[in-house]
Design a protein around this motif. Sequence first.
Motif, PDB file in Angstrom:
ATOM      1  N   TRP A  97       0.840  -1.199   0.000  1.00 39.12           N
ATOM      2  CA  TRP A  97       0.000   0.000   0.000  1.00 39.12           C
ATOM      3  C   TRP A  97       0.872   1.245   0.000  1.00 39.12           C
ATOM      4  O   TRP A  97       1.651   1.465   0.931  1.00 39.12           O
ATOM      5  N   PRO A  98       0.775   2.104  -1.029  1.00 40.12           N
ATOM      6  CA  PRO A  98       1.630   3.294  -1.096  1.00 40.12           C
ATOM      7  C   PRO A  98       1.236   4.400  -0.126  1.00 40.12           C
ATOM      8  O   PRO A  98       2.002   5.346   0.073  1.00 40.12           O
ATOM      9  N   VAL A 102      -1.003   9.486  -0.896  1.00 40.87           N
ATOM     10  CA  VAL A 102      -0.440   9.325  -2.233  1.00 40.87           C
ATOM     11  C   VAL A 102      -1.531   8.943  -3.223  1.00 40.87           C
ATOM     12  O   VAL A 102      -1.643   9.509  -4.324  1.00 40.87           O
ATOM     13  N   VAL A 103      -2.351   7.968  -2.843  1.00 44.78           N
ATOM     14  CA  VAL A 103      -3.404   7.485  -3.729  1.00 44.78           C
ATOM     15  C   VAL A 103      -4.458   8.558  -3.956  1.00 44.78           C
ATOM     16  O   VAL A 103      -4.845   8.840  -5.101  1.00 44.78           O
ATOM     17  N   ALA A 106      -3.267  11.335  -6.259  1.00 43.63           N
ATOM     18  CA  ALA A 106      -3.160  10.924  -7.663  1.00 43.63           C
ATOM     19  C   ALA A 106      -4.522  10.839  -8.338  1.00 43.63           C
ATOM     20  O   ALA A 106      -4.632  11.029  -9.562  1.00 43.63           O
ATOM     21  N   VAL A 143      -3.779   5.039 -14.070  1.00 43.00           N
ATOM     22  CA  VAL A 143      -3.266   5.705 -12.871  1.00 43.00           C
ATOM     23  C   VAL A 143      -3.138   4.719 -11.715  1.00 43.00           C
ATOM     24  O   VAL A 143      -2.125   4.706 -10.996  1.00 43.00           O
ATOM     25  N   VAL A 144      -4.144   3.882 -11.542  1.00 38.63           N
ATOM     26  CA  VAL A 144      -4.106   2.901 -10.460  1.00 38.63           C
ATOM     27  C   VAL A 144      -2.942   1.922 -10.653  1.00 38.63           C
ATOM     28  O   VAL A 144      -2.236   1.577  -9.701  1.00 38.63           O
ATOM     29  N   LEU A 147       0.272   3.446  -9.627  1.00 37.48           N
ATOM     30  CA  LEU A 147       0.392   3.498  -8.170  1.00 37.48           C
ATOM     31  C   LEU A 147       0.773   2.153  -7.579  1.00 37.48           C
ATOM     32  O   LEU A 147       1.082   2.066  -6.381  1.00 37.48           O
ATOM     33  N   CYS A 149      -1.397  -0.335  -7.442  1.00 38.62           N
ATOM     34  CA  CYS A 149      -2.604  -0.754  -6.729  1.00 38.62           C
ATOM     35  C   CYS A 149      -3.550  -1.457  -7.699  1.00 38.62           C
ATOM     36  O   CYS A 149      -3.218  -1.700  -8.856  1.00 38.62           O
ATOM     37  N   LYS A 164      -2.106  -3.848  -4.055  1.00 39.27           N
ATOM     38  CA  LYS A 164      -1.967  -4.849  -5.104  1.00 39.27           C
ATOM     39  C   LYS A 164      -2.250  -6.239  -4.563  1.00 39.27           C
ATOM     40  O   LYS A 164      -1.827  -6.602  -3.468  1.00 39.27           O
TER      41      LYS A 164
END
Length: 255
Positions: A97-98, A102-103, A106, A143-144, A147, A149, A164
């Motif tokens: 998980w970033p 961050v998510v 974005a 975009v996902v 990331l 994810c 992920k």
Amino acid sequence: MHFLSRDPRLLLATDLDGTFLAGDIASREQLYHLISVHSNLQVAWITGRSREDTKDLLADPTLPPPTYLICDVGATVFGVSDMQPIEPLQSQIDASWPGESVVDHALKRFSSLTRQKESQERRCSYYCSPEQFRAIRGDFECVVNMLGCEFLYSADRYLDVLPKNTCKGSTLSALVNMLGIAPKRVLVAGNTLNDLSMYNRGYPGVCVGASEQALLEETASMHLVLHANAPGCGGILEAIEHFNWFNWNFDFAHE
């Protein structure tokens, strides 16, 4: 119905809203009583709710308490007895998980998305209509992916961005493997597309009555999945009887 268990390792893995919390009063009382008097039957709540949003349910004396709780569409997993994360499962999810900031930053470019106000851990969840989702899907997916994810769209409304390889089914499977429970001793229950990942893990399962049509279509060819008539707890009771789940000699002809 008469139930008899001689197997000490049974796990009911159930979604909450529209499933374990739904159905007519008689069915809910019957299932909850069955769980409360059956010492060999453990329960895992598997929900899109956050841990914070399950507190009132855990304190509800009319509900049999679960042993395990998988929240945030699979991104949070802990034991109810001590309310501590189950390791190493939780750390493995955390590593993918970033971070919420961050998510969310974005995804602000997608102005049609409305962030859900409910508490969220290790996920970012939004409201999105089918029309809005169709309009942004290609760019959103790019975009996902950047990331690191993945996303899940369900019930024509809920859009979840998750770590992920994280979903209800992956976290449940990791928990079952860690506990050493045989797959046929696990019964999964749900009603929307975000439950789909629980049904292709080799467990008997039930889509309770009034399930999302997309879920019914995706599971139509799965021989271990029952499409129940009764909603909520009534559908779970149908599945227990259909699979003869409490019979320790039960086996699948097609396994």
